[in-house]
Design an enzyme around this catalytic site. Structure first.
Site, PDB file in Angstrom:
ATOM      1  N   LEU A   1     -20.779  71.389  95.124  1.00  0.00           N
ATOM      2  CA  LEU A   1     -19.923  72.177  94.222  1.00  0.00           C
ATOM      3  C   LEU A   1     -20.519  72.029  92.836  1.00  0.00           C
ATOM      4  O   LEU A   1     -20.977  70.936  92.458  1.00  0.00           O
ATOM      5  CB  LEU A   1     -18.487  71.643  94.238  1.00  0.00           C
ATOM      6  CG  LEU A   1     -17.654  71.862  95.512  1.00  0.00           C
ATOM      7  CD1 LEU A   1     -16.281  71.223  95.368  1.00  0.00           C
ATOM      8  CD2 LEU A   1     -17.528  73.343  95.852  1.00  0.00           C
ATOM      9  N   ASP A   2     -20.486  73.100  92.054  1.00  0.00           N
ATOM     10  CA  ASP A   2     -21.013  73.033  90.691  1.00  0.00           C
ATOM     11  C   ASP A   2     -20.210  72.038  89.860  1.00  0.00           C
ATOM     12  O   ASP A   2     -19.055  71.735  90.180  1.00  0.00           O
ATOM     13  CB  ASP A   2     -20.926  74.410  90.021  1.00  0.00           C
ATOM     14  CG  ASP A   2     -21.763  75.452  90.738  1.00  0.00           C
ATOM     15  OD1 ASP A   2     -22.749  75.065  91.393  1.00  0.00           O
ATOM     16  OD2 ASP A   2     -21.411  76.650  90.646  1.00  0.00           O
TER      17      ASP A   2
END
Ligand code: URA
Length: 243
Positions: free
Chosen positions: A105-106
């Site tokens: 996930l960013d």
């Protein structure tokens, strides 16, 4: 089950560092079926008997699986010289298990992240051919509409020519929507929405397969998952026809 070194086995249980567990073994604090084991190098089958530390039975687990509500501002990595990682959110005894994040996930994305030490499982979840669906809640600039829903369903082609598989877009009203994808290309959801002129302001992963984020965890919260819960990763949330 295959045999393994006693010191490694105790380390894998997250009980202590390799040095600490060696000291405990040499001090006679570890026993198998009541017989004291004094050699850290000794190999044994963890399922061959009851292993105990200070008389307390230990439960050997070959692999570990945790669900985390990844907070914004933390990177999805095991270590980093300058930035806080998701592993930094775990206590030392869990950091020793050799866990790593399943997929990515960013930094500015929050939500469901699985941490495990099971490489095969991680591969099965992330391999494109597994077709495991990931659902994201997004807030965007602008208002997503039926044209966007159709474009997602047909399969977008991004500005750089990247072809996306058909994806789900559910309109929640106003600037909010739910995106469902089966792949995990770089910044995929953000790029898909941006390609429709709806840049993302907030992104949160809600589910992987039929495994839903436990919203009671709160940002940075985590808990272990059992086998039954884990299997839901490979199930669909809804029958495909209704998706
Ligand atoms: N898609 C993105 O763009 N970012 C994420 O963190 C996950 C999916």
């Amino acid at each position: 089950m295959a045999t393994m070194r006693l010191d490694k086995l105790l380390c894998d249980l997250g009980l202590g560092s390799r040095r600490e567990v060696r000291d405990w073994i040499r001090a006679g604090r570890v026993a198998l079926d009541g017989a004291v084991l004094r050699s850290p190098e000794q190999k044994l089958d963890p399922e061959a008997g009851v292993l105990a530390l200070d008389g307390k039975a230990l439960r050997y687990q070959a692999n570990h699986y945790f669900m985390m509500d990844k907070p914004v501002g933390v990177i999805t990595a095991t270590e980093d010289p300058g930035q806080k990682t998701v592993l930094d959110l775990l206590p030392p005894e869990l950091r020793r298990l050799g866990l790593f994040p399943v997929g990515r996930l960013d930094k500015d994305t929050s939500g469901l992240l699985i941490l495990t030490d099971d490489g095969d499982f991680a591969h099965r979840v992330t391999a494109p051919k597994s077709g495991v669906e990931k659902r994201y809640l997004a807030e965007v600039e602008g208002v997503p509409d039926a044209g966007d829903v159709n474009a997602f369903a047909e399969g977008l082609i991004l500005g750089d020519g990247t072809r996306c598989l058909p994806a789900g877009l559910e309109l929640l009203g106003g600037d909010r929507c739910i995106v469902t994808v089966q792949e995990g290309k770089y910044h995929q959801v953000k790029r898909m929405l941006a390609s429709r002129g709806k840049p993302v302001r907030m992104l949160r992963r809600l589910s992987i397969g039929a495994l839903e984020l436990d919203e009671t965890l709160g940002p940075g919260g985590f808990r272990e998952m059992d086998q039954q819960e884990l299997c839901t990763v490979f199930l669909d949330r809804k029958p495909k026809t209704q998706a």
